[in-house]
Design an enzyme around this catalytic site. Structure first.
Site, short mmCIF file in Angstrom:
data_model
loop_
_atom_site.label_atom_id
_atom_site.label_comp_id
_atom_site.label_asym_id
_atom_site.label_seq_id
_atom_site.Cartn_x
_atom_site.Cartn_y
_atom_site.Cartn_z
N LYS A 98 0.86 -1.19 0.00
CA LYS A 98 0.00 0.00 0.00
C LYS A 98 0.88 1.22 0.00
CE LYS A 98 -3.84 2.25 0.25
NZ LYS A 98 -3.35 2.94 -0.99
N GLN A 119 7.28 3.79 3.88
CA GLN A 119 5.86 3.42 3.89
C GLN A 119 5.63 2.14 4.69
OE1 GLN A 119 3.93 5.53 1.41
NE2 GLN A 119 2.28 5.08 2.82
N LYS A 122 5.57 3.21 8.36
CA LYS A 122 4.43 4.12 8.56
C LYS A 122 3.13 3.32 8.59
CE LYS A 122 4.16 7.42 5.49
NZ LYS A 122 3.78 8.40 4.43
N LYS A 134 5.42 1.75 -3.13
CA LYS A 134 5.34 3.11 -3.68
C LYS A 134 5.61 3.02 -5.17
CE LYS A 134 4.74 7.31 -2.00
NZ LYS A 134 4.12 7.73 -0.71
N GLY A 173 -2.67 8.30 -4.28
CA GLY A 173 -1.98 9.50 -4.74
C GLY A 173 -0.74 9.83 -3.94
N ASP A 174 0.02 10.76 -4.45
CA ASP A 174 1.15 11.39 -3.76
C ASP A 174 1.38 12.69 -4.55
OD1 ASP A 174 3.35 10.56 -1.59
OD2 ASP A 174 4.44 11.54 -3.19
N THR A 218 -4.42 13.53 5.32
CA THR A 218 -2.99 13.66 5.67
C THR A 218 -2.77 14.94 6.48
OG1 THR A 218 -2.52 12.56 3.58
CG2 THR A 218 -0.64 13.43 4.79
N ASN A 249 -2.18 19.32 -1.42
CA ASN A 249 -3.22 18.75 -0.58
C ASN A 249 -2.85 18.69 0.91
OD1 ASN A 249 -3.99 15.77 0.44
ND2 ASN A 249 -5.68 16.76 -0.59
N SER A 385 -6.77 5.81 3.74
CA SER A 385 -6.83 4.92 2.58
C SER A 385 -7.23 3.52 3.02
CB SER A 385 -5.48 4.86 1.87
OG SER A 385 -5.31 5.96 1.01
N1 GLU Z 1 1.21 9.04 -0.52
C1 GLU Z 1 0.66 9.01 0.81
C2 GLU Z 1 1.75 8.67 1.80
O1 GLU Z 1 2.87 9.09 1.63
C3 GLU Z 1 -0.60 8.16 0.91
C4 GLU Z 1 -0.48 6.75 0.46
C5 GLU Z 1 -1.80 6.00 0.41
O2 GLU Z 1 -2.84 6.56 0.72
O3 GLU Z 1 -1.74 4.82 0.05
O4 GLU Z 1 1.56 8.03 2.81
#
Ligand code: GLU
Length: 453
Positions: A98, A119, A122, A134, A173-174, A218, A249, A385
């Site tokens: 994810k 990630q 996190k 990612k 997204g990112d 976020t 965002n 998410s």
């Molecule tokens: N890009 C965001 C992050 O850095 C969200 C990733 C997601 O929602 O999967 O955590």
């Protein structure tokens, strides 16, 4: 990176890092992200001898799978361009991969790997069952027409679709990938798969499987986390001066929540410079400029004549109580940290991924500034998410308030985990070590359970 001192790592972890350097030459951002984790998890070498015995340290720094692909697309003048697409499926121990997709000209394998690596931990911290990954492309969305963005997204998904699925890998997204791009990507996936797999991507529109509060998550989550940090110092956002870098965002919704809690947001920025509005940033105007017009922060001063646009220098020179870096990696270097400290900053919490350089983090911590790493403080986006995935599985949609209150609780829980972990390992006040230790142990213990895979 010159300021990554291999000799500061423990005897067990130094060869792990040396192998990362040797096997991934010139991937500076990836080196930086791995170094920070290895530096702070040293207590685990003794506490969990099975990790070294089972080569968990060596395995966890190696992505499970890395996909690099060609993305050809035609612009409006029918000229053909070729970009590079990436998806790094880093770790699926605790759930499907994810993590977001980033479209930005700076994107390369090093950047996607550092993001994927962070990630993993996190996502573990959110307490929800999601692994880490990612992806993205070096495609530059700036100045492109809607039709060009659509054709690029369709070409990108034509390849990515083979590698993802609601129980396999769930992008989102990112930077450079928002609601518009998610629509084009999901539409193309749905067409190719001939299935309405709502849970294959998150950040969807509210009419087709999206979650309320995902757009805000976020930024709101960042402020909820910072609020918990402030509580430990018996204070709050009320009456504080806040500087937020970025104007995407994350920055917009962090500013919105900070203002709702009584703070004044003095400054925001983009790659061309920053604006200062002593009366507090007018968020309706900023949203109109960034979300509707897709313009620049400099447009703001045309309508708010008391505000200033500064195209040189650093946003970190604006005196504030709280700084929220919400733009991109390594945007807050040592000089910025020194300037913030000199001006009396008390809290820095990251909305972006790895925005603060290692020497800047050390300077902030040494000065007694409360500092939160993105892994903990920006986890609200990916957590929401995961809430979107839950709603998709149940073919349901929760209200804004219900989703927002779950987000709030998740951020409170992450903060609580950080405090408890810091206590357990004797690193009180060090949110970096606490976040890394808590996230790492969860993933590593799971890898131990699975045996050698
Ligand atoms: N890009 C965001 C992050 O850095 C969200 C990733 C997601 O929602 O999967 O955590």
């Amino acid at each position: 990176m010159s300021n990554l001192d291999v000799n500061r790592l423990s005897d067990t972890l130094r060869p792990v890092f040396q192998a990362v350097l040797d096997h991934n030459p010139e991937q500076n951002e990836f080196h930086q992200a791995v170094y920070e984790v290895l530096l702070t998890i040293a207590p685990l070498v003794e506490k969990k001898p099975e990790y070294a015995d089972l080569a968990i340290f060596d395995r966890i720094v190696e992505p499970e799978r890395q996909i690099i692909f060609r993305v050809p697309w035609a612009d409006d003048a029918k000229r053909i361009h070729v970009n590079r697409g990436f998806r790094v499926q880093f770790n699926s121990a605790i759930g499907p991969y994810k993590g977001g997709l980033r479209f930005h000209p700076s994107v390369n394998l090093s950047i996607i790997k550092f993001l994927g690596f962070e990630q993993v931990f996190k996502n573990a911290l959110t307490g929800l069952p999601i692994g880490g990954g990612k992806g993205g492309s070096d495609f530059d969305p700036k100045g492109k027409s809607d039709a060009e963005i659509m054709r690029f997204c369709q070409s990108f998904m034509a390849e990515l679709s083979r590698h993802i699925g609601p129980d396999t890998d769930v992008p989102a997204g990112d930077i450079g990938v928002g609601g518009r791009e998610i629509g084009y990507l999901f539409g193309q996936y749905k067409r190719l798969a001939n299935r309405f797999d709502a849970g294959v991507i998150t950040g969807k529109g509210l009419d087709w499987g999206g979650s309320f509060a995902r757009t805000e998550a976020t930024g709101y989550g960042l402020v909820y986390f910072a609020e918990e940090m402030l509580k430990t110092r018996s204070t709050s956002f009320d009456g504080k001066k806040v500087v937020v870098s970025g104007s995407g965002n994350v920055a917009i919704y962090a500013s919105e929540k900070a203002q709702q809690l009584g703070a004044t947001v003095l400054a925001v920025s983009d790659s061309s410079g920053y604006i200062v509005d002593e009366a507090g940033i007018d968020l309706e105007l900023l949203k109109e400029i960034k979300e509707v017009r897709r313009g620049r922060v400099s447009d703001y001063v045309e309508q708010r004549t008391d505000a200033r646009f500064i195209s040189s220098g650093s946003i970190w020179d604006v005196p504030c109580d709280i700084a929220l870096p919400c733009a991109t990696q390594n945007e807050l270097p040592l000089e910025g940290a020194k300037s913030l400290i000199a001006n009396g900053v008390t809290l820095v919490a990251e909305g972006a991924n790895m925005p603060t350089t290692p020497d800047a983090i050390e300077a902030l911590q040494a000065a007694g500034v409360a500092y939160a790493p993105g892994k903990a403080s920006n986890a609200g986006g990916v957590a929401t998410s995961a809430l979107e995935m839950q709603q998709n599985s149940g073919r349901t949609q929760w209200s804004f308030d219900e989703t927002d209150s779950k987000l709030h609780q998740i951020m409170v829980n992450i903060h609580h985990t950080a405090i408890e972990t810091a206590d357990e390992y004797g690193v009180e006040g060090d949110y970096v070590a606490a976040a890394n230790l808590a996230g790492f142990v969860k993933v590593a213990d799971t890898m131990v359970s699975y045996g050698l895979i």
